[in-house]
Design a protein around this motif. Structure first.
Motif, PDB file in Angstrom:
ATOM      1  N   ILE A   1       2.683   7.520   0.983  1.00 40.93           N
ATOM      2  CA  ILE A   1       1.694   8.163   0.112  1.00 40.93           C
ATOM      3  C   ILE A   1       0.934   7.107  -0.688  1.00 40.93           C
ATOM      4  O   ILE A   1      -0.295   7.191  -0.832  1.00 40.93           O
ATOM      5  N   LEU A   2       1.647   6.110  -1.201  1.00 40.53           N
ATOM      6  CA  LEU A   2       0.968   5.029  -1.926  1.00 40.53           C
ATOM      7  C   LEU A   2       0.013   4.272  -1.001  1.00 40.53           C
ATOM      8  O   LEU A   2      -1.092   3.887  -1.411  1.00 40.53           O
ATOM      9  N   ASP A   3       0.447   4.071   0.242  1.00 39.97           N
ATOM     10  CA  ASP A   3      -0.449   3.445   1.225  1.00 39.97           C
ATOM     11  C   ASP A   3      -1.728   4.270   1.386  1.00 39.97           C
ATOM     12  O   ASP A   3      -2.833   3.729   1.456  1.00 39.97           O
ATOM     13  N   ALA A   4      -1.567   5.589   1.447  1.00 41.12           N
ATOM     14  CA  ALA A   4      -2.722   6.476   1.639  1.00 41.12           C
ATOM     15  C   ALA A   4      -3.660   6.426   0.435  1.00 41.12           C
ATOM     16  O   ALA A   4      -4.887   6.427   0.589  1.00 41.12           O
ATOM     17  N   ILE A   5      -3.099   6.390  -0.774  1.00 42.65           N
ATOM     18  CA  ILE A   5      -3.934   6.300  -1.979  1.00 42.65           C
ATOM     19  C   ILE A   5      -4.696   4.981  -1.977  1.00 42.65           C
ATOM     20  O   ILE A   5      -5.904   4.939  -2.249  1.00 42.65           O
ATOM     21  N   GLN A   6      -3.999   3.895  -1.640  1.00 42.41           N
ATOM     22  CA  GLN A   6      -4.658   2.581  -1.587  1.00 42.41           C
ATOM     23  C   GLN A   6      -5.768   2.579  -0.532  1.00 42.41           C
ATOM     24  O   GLN A   6      -6.889   2.117  -0.775  1.00 42.41           O
TER      25      GLN A   6
ATOM     26  N   GLY B   1       1.207   4.119 -14.883  1.00 44.39           N
ATOM     27  CA  GLY B   1       1.503   2.696 -14.934  1.00 44.39           C
ATOM     28  C   GLY B   1       1.880   2.176 -13.558  1.00 44.39           C
ATOM     29  O   GLY B   1       1.728   2.854 -12.531  1.00 44.39           O
ATOM     30  N   ILE B   2       2.415   0.945 -13.529  1.00 42.70           N
ATOM     31  CA  ILE B   2       2.690   0.252 -12.275  1.00 42.70           C
ATOM     32  C   ILE B   2       4.180  -0.019 -12.082  1.00 42.70           C
ATOM     33  O   ILE B   2       4.747   0.257 -11.040  1.00 42.70           O
ATOM     34  N   GLY B   3       4.823  -0.567 -13.107  1.00 39.40           N
ATOM     35  CA  GLY B   3       6.247  -0.854 -13.022  1.00 39.40           C
ATOM     36  C   GLY B   3       6.596  -1.755 -11.858  1.00 39.40           C
ATOM     37  O   GLY B   3       5.819  -2.632 -11.466  1.00 39.40           O
ATOM     38  N   LYS B   4       7.768  -1.530 -11.283  1.00 40.07           N
ATOM     39  CA  LYS B   4       8.211  -2.295 -10.122  1.00 40.07           C
ATOM     40  C   LYS B   4       7.989  -1.527  -8.831  1.00 40.07           C
ATOM     41  O   LYS B   4       7.994  -2.103  -7.750  1.00 40.07           O
ATOM     42  N   MET B   5       7.768  -0.219  -8.965  1.00 41.23           N
ATOM     43  CA  MET B   5       7.642   0.624  -7.780  1.00 41.23           C
ATOM     44  C   MET B   5       6.241   0.551  -7.172  1.00 41.23           C
ATOM     45  O   MET B   5       6.072   0.578  -5.954  1.00 41.23           O
ATOM     46  N   PHE B   6       5.221   0.473  -8.019  1.00 43.13           N
ATOM     47  CA  PHE B   6       3.843   0.422  -7.546  1.00 43.13           C
ATOM     48  C   PHE B   6       3.346  -1.027  -7.433  1.00 43.13           C
ATOM     49  O   PHE B   6       2.269  -1.270  -6.919  1.00 43.13           O
ATOM     50  N   ALA B   7       4.132  -1.954  -7.947  1.00 40.49           N
ATOM     51  CA  ALA B   7       3.694  -3.341  -8.062  1.00 40.49           C
ATOM     52  C   ALA B   7       3.207  -3.972  -6.762  1.00 40.49           C
ATOM     53  O   ALA B   7       2.225  -4.727  -6.769  1.00 40.49           O
ATOM     54  N   PRO B   8       3.839  -3.715  -5.607  1.00 38.33           N
ATOM     55  CA  PRO B   8       3.371  -4.364  -4.380  1.00 38.33           C
ATOM     56  C   PRO B   8       1.917  -4.067  -4.035  1.00 38.33           C
ATOM     57  O   PRO B   8       1.283  -4.834  -3.309  1.00 38.33           O
ATOM     58  N   TRP B   9       1.361  -2.957  -4.541  1.00 41.32           N
ATOM     59  CA  TRP B   9      -0.006  -2.560  -4.204  1.00 41.32           C
ATOM     60  C   TRP B   9      -1.052  -3.077  -5.204  1.00 41.32           C
ATOM     61  O   TRP B   9      -2.235  -2.981  -4.948  1.00 41.32           O
ATOM     62  N   LEU B  10      -0.614  -3.616  -6.356  1.00 39.94           N
ATOM     63  CA  LEU B  10      -1.555  -3.893  -7.438  1.00 39.94           C
ATOM     64  C   LEU B  10      -2.557  -4.992  -7.100  1.00 39.94           C
ATOM     65  O   LEU B  10      -3.757  -4.832  -7.316  1.00 39.94           O
ATOM     66  N   GLU B  11      -2.090  -6.121  -6.574  1.00 42.89           N
ATOM     67  CA  GLU B  11      -3.019  -7.201  -6.266  1.00 42.89           C
ATOM     68  C   GLU B  11      -4.009  -6.776  -5.182  1.00 42.89           C
ATOM     69  O   GLU B  11      -5.197  -7.113  -5.238  1.00 42.89           O
TER      70      GLU B  11
ATOM     71  N   LEU C   1      -3.870  -3.495   1.745  1.00 44.24           N
ATOM     72  CA  LEU C   1      -4.352  -2.528   2.724  1.00 44.24           C
ATOM     73  C   LEU C   1      -5.866  -2.412   2.754  1.00 44.24           C
ATOM     74  O   LEU C   1      -6.441  -2.040   3.759  1.00 44.24           O
ATOM     75  N   VAL C   2      -6.498  -2.695   1.629  1.00 44.29           N
ATOM     76  CA  VAL C   2      -7.956  -2.592   1.574  1.00 44.29           C
ATOM     77  C   VAL C   2      -8.509  -3.801   0.856  1.00 44.29           C
ATOM     78  O   VAL C   2      -7.865  -4.398   0.003  1.00 44.29           O
ATOM     79  N   GLU C   3      -9.712  -4.176   1.221  1.00 41.06           N
ATOM     80  CA  GLU C   3     -10.377  -5.265   0.518  1.00 41.06           C
ATOM     81  C   GLU C   3     -10.997  -4.740  -0.763  1.00 41.06           C
ATOM     82  O   GLU C   3     -11.386  -3.579  -0.858  1.00 41.06           O
ATOM     83  N   LYS C   4     -11.104  -5.605  -1.749  1.00 37.64           N
ATOM     84  CA  LYS C   4     -11.723  -5.223  -3.012  1.00 37.64           C
ATOM     85  C   LYS C   4     -13.174  -4.857  -2.754  1.00 37.64           C
ATOM     86  O   LYS C   4     -13.932  -5.613  -2.154  1.00 37.64           O
ATOM     87  N   LYS C   5     -13.575  -3.646  -3.197  1.00 41.57           N
ATOM     88  CA  LYS C   5     -14.945  -3.188  -2.981  1.00 41.57           C
ATOM     89  C   LYS C   5     -15.854  -3.692  -4.097  1.00 41.57           C
ATOM     90  O   LYS C   5     -15.462  -3.756  -5.253  1.00 41.57           O
TER      91      LYS C   5
END
Length: 583
Positions: free
Chosen positions: A508-513, A524-534, A576-580
C-alpha cells in the motif's frame, strides 16, 4: 458500551478488563474498563465480507494476552554506573529497568505493533526507562547520554502508528506521561499556553476550559486539536510528527497552532521564536516540527488557543449520489471563500456503507428513504461535519455548505448522523482489539493529494488494497484545503501474522508513493514509513535533513534506528518515483 442484544448467535466478545501487568494491558486501546464490539447487523456484514462463519467467532483465534509480561530472556544491558547517574538527575524512584515498564514504552499502536505483542515477538526494548520532571532534567539526561554515547528515545502518549517510539538501539527511553505534563505559563493577552511535551490531550483541554478558575481568565478556551488518538496522545507527539486533529479544517493542523518550541539537543538547548510571523530566514519552528526526536527532545511548546464556544456549533450531514459529485461539491465548499467548517469529512461509497451501520443510521427512517430517492448503496457518499467560531460566522458557514450541497443534489441527513459520529469519534479504536481476538486486523494509511489528482490516487491505492481478497477498504477525506485534501484509507482483513501484515502494508505504501501523493499527511514517518521518505522528497532535498542531523546529533544518538530514514542503509530505502518538478 451498550449494544442491543443479538437475536441470533453472538460471538464470544472479550468483556473482561486486562489483568494488571499483562501483555493485553499494554496492547489494548485506552480505558481498561471500556469495551466496544460490533452490533449484530455489522457482525453479519463482517462475516459476509471476510468469508467467515459463526464457527470462526465461537472462541478466540489469537492470543488475548492475559499472561503477565516476562522479559527474563531480554535483560537490561545498561551499566550500573549509568543507572546511578540517571538516578542522581531524576531521583531513585524515577529510574527503572523492570520488565513491564520497559515493554510498556517499546511499541506504538500500529497493527504491526499489536500483532507482535500478541505473539510475544519482543524486540527493540530500551534498557532503562526514566521519568523526568523538568526541562533541566531532560537537558541533563541528554548531555549525559551524549557524553556516554547512549541512545535516547521518547515515549509520549504511545499512539504512534509509524513505529516512532521503538528503541532499536536500546539505551534510554524517557517516559513523559508520569511527571512531564505541567503547564508552564498561560497568556490570555496573546492567547497562548506553554506546556511540557508530555501533556495529554484531555488534560490540555480540561486546563483550557477551566482557564477562568485556574488562571483568572475572562473566558474558557480550546486548543482546537482533536486527533482520533486525542485521549491517549501527547502534545509533544502532535508536534514532532506534524499531527492533525479532526477539527483541522478550521483550527489548522498542529503546524499552524504551534507558536514556539524548546528542545534539549546534543549541542545544547534550542529555543525557537514565539512570534506569529517573521521574515528572518527559514522558519526554525517548521524545521524542528516533524523531526520526530532525531534532532533532540522536545521539552516545552507554546500553542495558540482559541475561544471555546460550543454553543455556536452547527452540525450538518448530507448524502451525495456518488464520489465524483461529492468531490466536486467538497472542492467548491473549500474554494468558495465563505469560511471553513471545523470538521469536514467526506466518505467514499464503501466507507458510507459501513458508517450507516456503525452509527445506527440503518435503523432510522432515513435508510429506506435513501434507496427510494435514488441514492444507491455502494455508490452514495456520506458528508458530515460541524462549524465552530463566532455565532454569525458559524451560522454563515453552515448556510453556505447547505447551499452548495443542494446545488450538487445532496440529501440532508439531519444532525443525527453527525452526533452519532461524535459519540464514537474517539472510541472506535476499541473495536480493533475486539476484532483482533478473532484474527480480524484493521489499520490505516493516509496521504495528501491535490483536487486534480484525488480521483486517480483514490482509485489506484484502493485497487492495491483490494488486491488482498475478502478485504474491506474504506476511504475518507477529513483534512481539507482550497488546493486539496488528505485521503485516509482504512483496511480490515482476516490476518494475524505480523510478517504478512508488513508485506501487505508495504504494497500500500508503494502504491501511495507510485501515485505521486504525499506519503503522510499527519501520521508522520517514524521507522515504518522511513524507507520511502528520500524517494518522496528527492535526493538533494532529503540532503537538507541529513545536514541538520549532522549539526544537531553527529553521533546519531537521538531516536536512532531508522527514524525518518536518517541512518538507513541505501539498500533499505525505496525509490519508486522520481521527484516531480511542478514549476
Amino acid at each position: 458500551m451498550s449494544n442491543k442484544p443479538y437475536k441470533g448467535f453472538e460471538p464470544k466478545w472479550l468483556l473482561t478488563p486486562a489483568p494488571e501487568g499483562s501483555y493485553r494491558s499494554i496492547f489494548r486501546w485506552g480505558d481498561p474498563e471500556f469495551f466496544k464490539y460490533p452490533k449484530e447487523s455489522l457482525y453479519k456484514l463482517m462475516k459476509e465480507r471476510f468469508d467467515m462463519t459463526d464457527d470462526d467467532f465461537r472462541d478466540y483465534t489469537d492470543d488475548i494476552g492475559f499472561d503477565p509480561v516476562d522479559l527474563s530472556e531480554y535483560p537490561s544491558k545498561i551499566a550500573p554506573e549509568h543507572i546511578a547517574a540517571l538516578e542522581k538527575i531524576v531521583g531513585k524512584d524515577f529510574v527503572t529497568t523492570q520488565d513491564y515498564p520497559r515493554l510498556a514504552v517499546a511499541y506504538g499502536c500500529t497493527a504491526y505493533d499489536l500483532l507482535r505483542l500478541r505473539h510475544k515477538e519482543i524486540e527493540n526494548l530500551p534498557d532503562v526507562v526514566v521519568y523526568p520532571d523538568t526541562t533541566e532534567q531532560v537537558e541533563q539526561i541528554v548531555a549525559y547520554a551524549v557524553k556516554e554515547k547512549l541512545p535516547v528515545y521518547v515515549y509520549g502518549g504511545g499512539s504512534s502508528v509509524t513505529r516512532g517510539v521503538e528503541a532499536v538501539k536500546g539505551g534510554i527511553t524517557l517516559d513523559m506521561r508520569k511527571r512531564f505534563n505541567k503547564v508552564i505559563s498561560f497568556n490570555e493577552t496573546d492567547q497562548t499556553i506553554t506546556v511540557q511535551a508530555g501533556m495529554s490531550g484531555p488534560k490540555l483541554e480540561e486546563t483550557l476550559h477551566n482557564a477562568p478558575t485556574l488562571f483568572g481568565a475572562k473566558r474558557p478556551y480550546t486548543c482546537g486539536h482533536f486527533p482520533q488518538s486525542f485521549e491517549y496522545s501527547s502534545v509533544g507527539g502532535w508536534v514532532v510528527t506534524r499531527g492533525a486533529g479532526q477539527n483541522s479544517t478550521y483550527y489548522g493542523t498542529i503546524a499552524d497552532i504551534v507558536m514556539g518550541q524548546k528542545y534539549a539537543t546534543p549541542i545544547g538547548r534550542i529555543v525557537t521564536s514565539h512570534y506569529p510571523r517573521e521574515a528572518t530566514g527559514p522558519d526554525l519552528n517548521q524545521i524542528m516540527m516533524g523531526s520526530e526526536g532525531t534532532f533532540g527532545v522536545l521539552t516545552e511548546v507554546t500553542l495558540k488557543v482559541f475561544r471555546w464556544m460550543p454553543e455556536n456549533r452547527k452540525r450538518f450531514s448530507y448524502m451525495f449520489k456518488n464520489w465524483e459529485i461529492a468531490m466536486d461539491a467538497a472542492r467548491e465548499m473549500m474554494q468558495h471563500e465563505c469560511g471553513y467548517s471545523s470538521v469536514f469529512r467526506l466518505s467514499d461509497p464503501e466507507e458510507t456503507n459501513l458508517m450507516l451501520k456503525l452509527y445506527n443510521v440503518d435503523e432510522t427512517p432515513l435508510a429506506p428513504l435513501l434507496d427510494k430517492l435514488g441514492f444507491q448503496d455502494m455508490q452514495r457518499c456520506m458528508f458530515l461535519g460541524f462549524t465552530d467560531g463566532e455565532k454569525g460566522f458559524s451560522r454563515n458557514v453552515a448556510k453556505n455548505i447547505a447551499r452548495i450541497a443542494r446545488k450538487y443534489g445532496a440529501m440532508p441527513m439531519t444532525g443525527f448522523v453527525t452526533k452519532s459520529w461524535e459519540k464514537g469519534r474517539f472510541n472506535d479504536p476499541y473495536l480493533r482489539d475486539t476484532l483482533m481476538d478473532f484474527s480480524v486486523t484493521t489499520d490505516t494509511l493516509e496521504c495528501t493529494v491535490n483536487w486534480s489528482n484525488m480521483a486517480q490516487v483514490h482509485r489506484d491505492v484502493r485497487a492495491v488494497c483490494h488486491a488482498l481478497p475478502n478485504t474491506v477498504v474504506t476511504t475518507h477525506m477529513s483534512h481539507c484545503y482550497p488546493q486539496g485534501a488528505n485521503l485516509y484509507f482504512i483496511f480490515i482483513t482476516k490476518m494475524n501474522n505480523s510478517a504478512e501484515f508488513k508485506r501487505y502494508h508495504t504494497t500500500i505504501l508503494d502504491a501511495i508513493q507510485k501515485s505521486g501523493a504525499a506519503i503522510s499527511h499527519h501520521h508522520g514517518i517514524g521507522k515504518m514509513f522511513a524507507p520511502w521518505l528520500e524517494g518522496y522528497l528527492g535526493e538533494k532535498e532529503y540532503g537538507v535533513l541529513k545536514v541538520l542531523k549532522e549539526y544537531f546529533d553527529p553521533d546519531y544518538l537521538m531516536n536512532p534506528g531508522g527514524t525518518i530514514g536518517l541512518d538507513l542503509k541505501p539498500e533499505e530505502k525505496k525509490f519508486l518515483v522520481e521527484k516531480k518538478d511542478y514549476r
